[in-house]
Motif scaffolding. Structure first.
Motif, PDB file in Angstrom:
ATOM      1  N   TYR A  32       0.839  -1.200   0.000  1.00  0.00           N
ATOM      2  CA  TYR A  32       0.000   0.000   0.000  1.00  0.00           C
ATOM      3  C   TYR A  32       0.877   1.255   0.000  1.00  0.00           C
ATOM      4  N   SER A  33       1.996   1.205   0.722  1.00  0.00           N
ATOM      5  CA  SER A  33       2.917   2.346   0.775  1.00  0.00           C
ATOM      6  C   SER A  33       3.531   2.624  -0.589  1.00  0.00           C
ATOM      7  N   VAL A  34       3.934   1.560  -1.302  1.00  0.00           N
ATOM      8  CA  VAL A  34       4.493   1.737  -2.649  1.00  0.00           C
ATOM      9  C   VAL A  34       3.443   2.345  -3.573  1.00  0.00           C
ATOM     10  N   ALA A  35       2.200   1.845  -3.504  1.00  0.00           N
ATOM     11  CA  ALA A  35       1.129   2.379  -4.341  1.00  0.00           C
ATOM     12  C   ALA A  35       0.875   3.850  -4.032  1.00  0.00           C
ATOM     13  N   TRP A  36       0.908   4.187  -2.763  1.00  0.00           N
ATOM     14  CA  TRP A  36       0.712   5.579  -2.341  1.00  0.00           C
ATOM     15  C   TRP A  36       1.793   6.474  -2.957  1.00  0.00           C
ATOM     16  N   CYS A  37       3.050   6.067  -2.806  1.00  0.00           N
ATOM     17  CA  CYS A  37       4.160   6.868  -3.331  1.00  0.00           C
ATOM     18  C   CYS A  37       4.109   6.965  -4.857  1.00  0.00           C
ATOM     19  N   ALA A  38       3.588   5.912  -5.522  1.00  0.00           N
ATOM     20  CA  ALA A  38       3.534   5.901  -6.980  1.00  0.00           C
ATOM     21  C   ALA A  38       2.403   6.760  -7.537  1.00  0.00           C
ATOM     22  N   GLY A  39       1.521   7.244  -6.665  1.00  0.00           N
ATOM     23  CA  GLY A  39       0.443   8.108  -7.110  1.00  0.00           C
ATOM     24  C   GLY A  39      -0.830   7.386  -7.490  1.00  0.00           C
ATOM     25  N   VAL A  40      -0.985   6.137  -7.032  1.00  0.00           N
ATOM     26  CA  VAL A  40      -2.209   5.373  -7.324  1.00  0.00           C
ATOM     27  C   VAL A  40      -3.402   6.051  -6.655  1.00  0.00           C
ATOM     28  N   HIS A  41      -4.524   6.073  -7.329  1.00  0.00           N
ATOM     29  CA  HIS A  41      -5.697   6.788  -6.821  1.00  0.00           C
ATOM     30  C   HIS A  41      -6.543   5.946  -5.877  1.00  0.00           C
ATOM     31  N   VAL A  45      -7.093   1.537  -4.294  1.00  0.00           N
ATOM     32  CA  VAL A  45      -6.674   0.141  -4.285  1.00  0.00           C
ATOM     33  C   VAL A  45      -7.835  -0.722  -3.798  1.00  0.00           C
ATOM     34  N   THR A  46      -7.937  -1.903  -4.375  1.00  0.00           N
ATOM     35  CA  THR A  46      -8.880  -2.903  -3.886  1.00  0.00           C
ATOM     36  C   THR A  46      -8.158  -3.757  -2.858  1.00  0.00           C
ATOM     37  N   THR A  47      -8.773  -3.960  -1.693  1.00  0.00           N
ATOM     38  CA  THR A  47      -8.062  -4.599  -0.591  1.00  0.00           C
ATOM     39  C   THR A  47      -8.921  -5.596   0.174  1.00  0.00           C
ATOM     40  N   ASN A  48      -8.245  -6.611   0.720  1.00  0.00           N
ATOM     41  CA  ASN A  48      -8.899  -7.545   1.641  1.00  0.00           C
ATOM     42  C   ASN A  48      -8.867  -7.039   3.074  1.00  0.00           C
ATOM     43  N   ALA A  49      -8.059  -6.002   3.329  1.00  0.00           N
ATOM     44  CA  ALA A  49      -7.824  -5.551   4.708  1.00  0.00           C
ATOM     45  C   ALA A  49      -8.103  -4.060   4.861  1.00  0.00           C
ATOM     46  N   PRO A  50      -9.300  -3.592   4.590  1.00  0.00           N
ATOM     47  CA  PRO A  50      -9.577  -2.153   4.750  1.00  0.00           C
ATOM     48  C   PRO A  50      -9.421  -1.698   6.197  1.00  0.00           C
ATOM     49  N   GLN A  51      -9.724  -2.595   7.147  1.00  0.00           N
ATOM     50  CA  GLN A  51      -9.601  -2.238   8.558  1.00  0.00           C
ATOM     51  C   GLN A  51      -8.148  -1.988   8.955  1.00  0.00           C
ATOM     52  N   LEU A  52      -7.195  -2.542   8.209  1.00  0.00           N
ATOM     53  CA  LEU A  52      -5.775  -2.337   8.487  1.00  0.00           C
ATOM     54  C   LEU A  52      -5.221  -1.136   7.720  1.00  0.00           C
ATOM     55  N   LEU A  53      -5.495  -1.062   6.433  1.00  0.00           N
ATOM     56  CA  LEU A  53      -4.921   0.007   5.613  1.00  0.00           C
ATOM     57  C   LEU A  53      -5.497   1.372   5.960  1.00  0.00           C
ATOM     58  N   SER A  54      -6.715   1.407   6.460  1.00  0.00           N
ATOM     59  CA  SER A  54      -7.326   2.702   6.804  1.00  0.00           C
ATOM     60  C   SER A  54      -6.638   3.368   7.985  1.00  0.00           C
ATOM     61  N   THR A  55      -5.828   2.624   8.729  1.00  0.00           N
ATOM     62  CA  THR A  55      -5.141   3.196   9.895  1.00  0.00           C
ATOM     63  C   THR A  55      -3.744   3.720   9.552  1.00  0.00           C
ATOM     64  N   ILE A  56      -3.284   3.539   8.313  1.00  0.00           N
ATOM     65  CA  ILE A  56      -1.943   3.953   7.928  1.00  0.00           C
ATOM     66  C   ILE A  56      -1.952   5.442   7.589  1.00  0.00           C
ATOM     67  N   GLY A  57      -1.196   6.228   8.349  1.00  0.00           N
ATOM     68  CA  GLY A  57      -1.192   7.677   8.170  1.00  0.00           C
ATOM     69  C   GLY A  57      -0.177   8.180   7.173  1.00  0.00           C
ATOM     70  N   SER A  58       0.845   7.380   6.874  1.00  0.00           N
ATOM     71  CA  SER A  58       1.879   7.775   5.909  1.00  0.00           C
ATOM     72  C   SER A  58       2.574   6.521   5.409  1.00  0.00           C
ATOM     73  N   PRO A  59       3.252   6.590   4.264  1.00  0.00           N
ATOM     74  CA  PRO A  59       3.974   5.411   3.769  1.00  0.00           C
ATOM     75  C   PRO A  59       4.999   4.918   4.787  1.00  0.00           C
ATOM     76  N   LEU A  60       5.207   3.613   4.810  1.00  0.00           N
ATOM     77  CA  LEU A  60       6.151   3.041   5.764  1.00  0.00           C
ATOM     78  C   LEU A  60       7.563   3.543   5.526  1.00  0.00           C
ATOM     79  N   PHE A  61       7.878   3.865   4.292  1.00  0.00           N
ATOM     80  CA  PHE A  61       9.212   4.353   3.962  1.00  0.00           C
ATOM     81  C   PHE A  61       9.083   5.508   2.997  1.00  0.00           C
ATOM     82  N   ILE A  62       9.603   6.655   3.377  1.00  0.00           N
ATOM     83  CA  ILE A  62       9.652   7.794   2.473  1.00  0.00           C
ATOM     84  C   ILE A  62      10.858   8.633   2.855  1.00  0.00           C
ATOM     85  N   MET A  63      11.620   9.041   1.859  1.00  0.00           N
ATOM     86  CA  MET A  63      12.886   9.720   2.108  1.00  0.00           C
ATOM     87  C   MET A  63      13.203  10.620   0.914  1.00  0.00           C
TER      88      MET A  63
END
Length: 587
Positions: free
Chosen positions: A477-486, A488-506
């Motif tokens: 999800y972090s890679v998709a976020w950084c790549a500019g994806v608008h 994502v279809t997911t099996n884990a919305p309850q998990l991804l909805s809690t992510i406030g920023s990509p796991l790695f960004i520099m």
């Protein structure tokens, strides 16, 4: 004052030249590695660390370490698709079992076993010991190597897309793998330098250094070929991708049931994804599989029709099936145990959901919908009118607005556009821009392995957004976020909805600084280690020459100085830590 400083330097020199005997430690290492619990002899300065057979065994051990590490990393990063892998095996074997978790456990066991042997070997080499690997370990290494190779070959054949997943994972993990690899090679500098300066054969010394320096230089230069969309200038990160529940929230409720979609709405999804089949009497309903075996109790209600296509059942027959018990018994994501008593009871009582009920839920909650539409089999009453029948439900039998529907089926797209121009035309394949625009495509729905930041920007420039499926792991999800994806279809919305920023960004400057500092510090440490071992071996060689040539002269004086200094500096130290004076001069 000068004499005190001189005395301190002489004391330090002696301590550096002394060779400490850690007999209990060495005996333990030798026992675990070669089942030789007696004290091993040190390798001689001109000798090799092992004979040819043991050298070959050590080479196989290193190869096994590399391959088991690759196998573990490969399958560990494939966690996003474990559910698909398990259901694939269910379809072929006919029974449910979490094969993905078992395979991961096997990879962990083999890697741990081989890693322990490698650590034992490195510690023995650092102590100047010869290597003698026990035959049982040799068999264990061959088994680990064989299983890893076979497993990866089979997975590559059946699940080749996971290699693309592995390449995507490097966009997150590569900086940390680079640091870890450099640290590993830096730590190996000690045994390499020790044996390099002790070896008499120039060929062996040259071969050992060539291998070591080749690997080290490759690691130093790896960042030159590294790319990650998460290395970007500050302030250029776009909004988080919207979430579309894949068959609802299948980790919290049985897939494609009303409960599953309600859970997806509660988890904060912006859209809902499903699969639509037409019943024999013309009722569109939600079902992903060709048959009803996996997600219903068809074997209990219609035991003679378990292999019958789902589209050949009437709606009354479908309503009589239970579509939730399988979720509690199979526990496909390992999450059923986290449900409370009410949710478990509710999940066990779910039935097959109709398209009408699904669209009504989306209309009431204001969510987008997207679905695959399966054409009925031959001799089906709605074989040729399946698209028109689905449009009837959207337009006349539900209150959803057409603009909420991302129309994915590619069949008769021009007719669908004419009948309902407000549908958001969505393509499931990458087509030339001209063709996409001529078909009024406003969204692409692509497999996540086709992710490309460049293509996403190219499509966005002509107002075509991108949705990737199925993304359930935070790193992906972090890679998709950084790549500019608008979205994502997911099996884990309850998990991804809690992510406030990509796991790695520099930022690029921060990454370059980390890369350069890591390589520079490693290079300096390796130089210091090699200079130390070079100095130490030369000093020991000088002591050896002095003992041979000056029986009563300088050597005796030097020996007396060593004895005096050591008696002052060490005092009454423990016997097992007391270095032998002869060890200084034995070379």
């Amino acid at each position: 004052m000068a004499s005190t400083v001189s005395q301190w330097f002489r004391s330090l020199r002696v301590k550096l030249l002394q060779r400490y005997e850690h007999q209990p430690f060495v005996s333990c290492l030798a026992g675990l590695y070669g089942c030789q619990w007696r004290h091993n002899k040190r390798s001689q300065p001109e000798g090799c660390c092992c004979n040819k057979l043991e050298g070959a065994s050590f080479a196989v051990l290193v190869a096994a370490f590399c391959l088991t590490l690759l196998f573990l990393y490969f399958w560990g990063q494939a966690k996003n698709d474990y559910n698909d892998f398990d259901w694939f095996n269910f379809g072929n074997l006919g029974f449910w079992f979490p094969w993905s978790v078992v395979l991961l456990a096997v990879a962990v066991v083999f890697f741990t076993y081989v890693t322990v042997l490698v650590l034992l070997a490195v510690c023995l080499l650092s102590e100047g010991q010869k290597l003698y690997l026990h035959w049982s370990h040799k068999i264990g290494i061959l088994v680990s190597l064989t299983v890893s190779v076979i497993a990866m070959a089979v997975l590559s054949n059946l699940w080749s897309k996971e290699w693309r997943t592995l390449l995507l994972s490097f966009q997150i993990t590569a900086p940390f793998l680079h640091v870890g690899g450099v640290l590993l090679m830096t730590s190996l500098a000690w045994p390499v330098a020790l044996h390099f300066f002790r070896m008499k054969s120039r060929v062996r010394r040259g071969l050992m250094m060539a291998v070591y320096l080749t690997v080290l230089l490759s690691l130093y230069l790896v960042p030159l070929g590294f790319y990650s969309p998460c290395i970007k200038e500050k302030g250029t990160l776009g909004p988080a991708p919207a979430l579309i529940g894949h068959r609802g929230a299948p980790m919290l409720a049985p897939e494609n049931t009303l409960m599953s979609f309600e859970k997806a709405v509660e988890a904060g999804c912006d859209g809902l994804e499903t699969d639509v089949t037409i019943s024999f009497d013309g009722v569109p309903f939600l079902m992903h599989d060709y048959t009803l075996q996996r997600t219903t109790n068809i074997h209990e209600v219609f035991p003679n029709r378990t292999n019958t296509p789902a589209a050949r059942f009437t709606w009354n027959e479908l309503e009589s099936l239970n579509a939730g018990d399988w979720f509690l018994s199979h526990n496909p994501f390992g999450t059923a145990g986290s449900l409370d008593a009410d949710d478990r009871q509710r999940a066990g009582n779910q039935s097959v959901c109709s398209l009408q009920a699904f669209l009504q839920l989306a209309a009431q909650t204001g969510k987008l919908v997207i679905f695959d539409l399966y054409r009925p089999p031959r001799d089906h009453p709605f074989r040729d009118t399946w698209i028109q029948r689905t449009l009837e439900v959207i337009q006349n039998e539900s209150s959803i607005h057409s603009s909420q529907v991302l129309w994915l089926p590619s069949n008769l797209r021009a007719l669908v556009q004419e009948l309902d121009p407000e549908l958001q035309q969505t393509s499931g394949s990458r087509l030339p821009l001209e063709e996409l625009q001529s078909n009024h495509i406003v969204k692409l729905n692509l497999d996540y392995t086709s992710m490309s930041a460049e293509l996403i920007r190219e499509y966005a420039a002509v107002n075509i957004t991108t949705n990737l499926y199925v993304i359930s792991q935070p790193w992906l999800y972090s890679v998709a976020w950084c790549a500019g994806v608008h979205s994502v279809t997911t099996n884990a919305p309850q998990l991804l909805s809690t992510i406030g920023s990509p796991l790695f960004i520099m930022s690029p400057d921060e990454y370059k600084l980390m890369w350069i500092l890591t390589d520079l510090m490693s290079f300096v440490l390796i130089l210091l280690i090699f200079f130390f071992h070079r100095w130490r071996e030369r000093e020991l060689a000088f002591c050896t020459g002095s003992r041979i040539k000056m029986e009563g002269g300088t050597y005796s004086k030097f020996k007396k100085e060593l004895s005096d200094i050591w008696s002052v500096s060490s005092g009454n130290s423990a016997a097992e830590k007391t270095p032998s004076l002869a060890a200084v001069t034995e070379h």
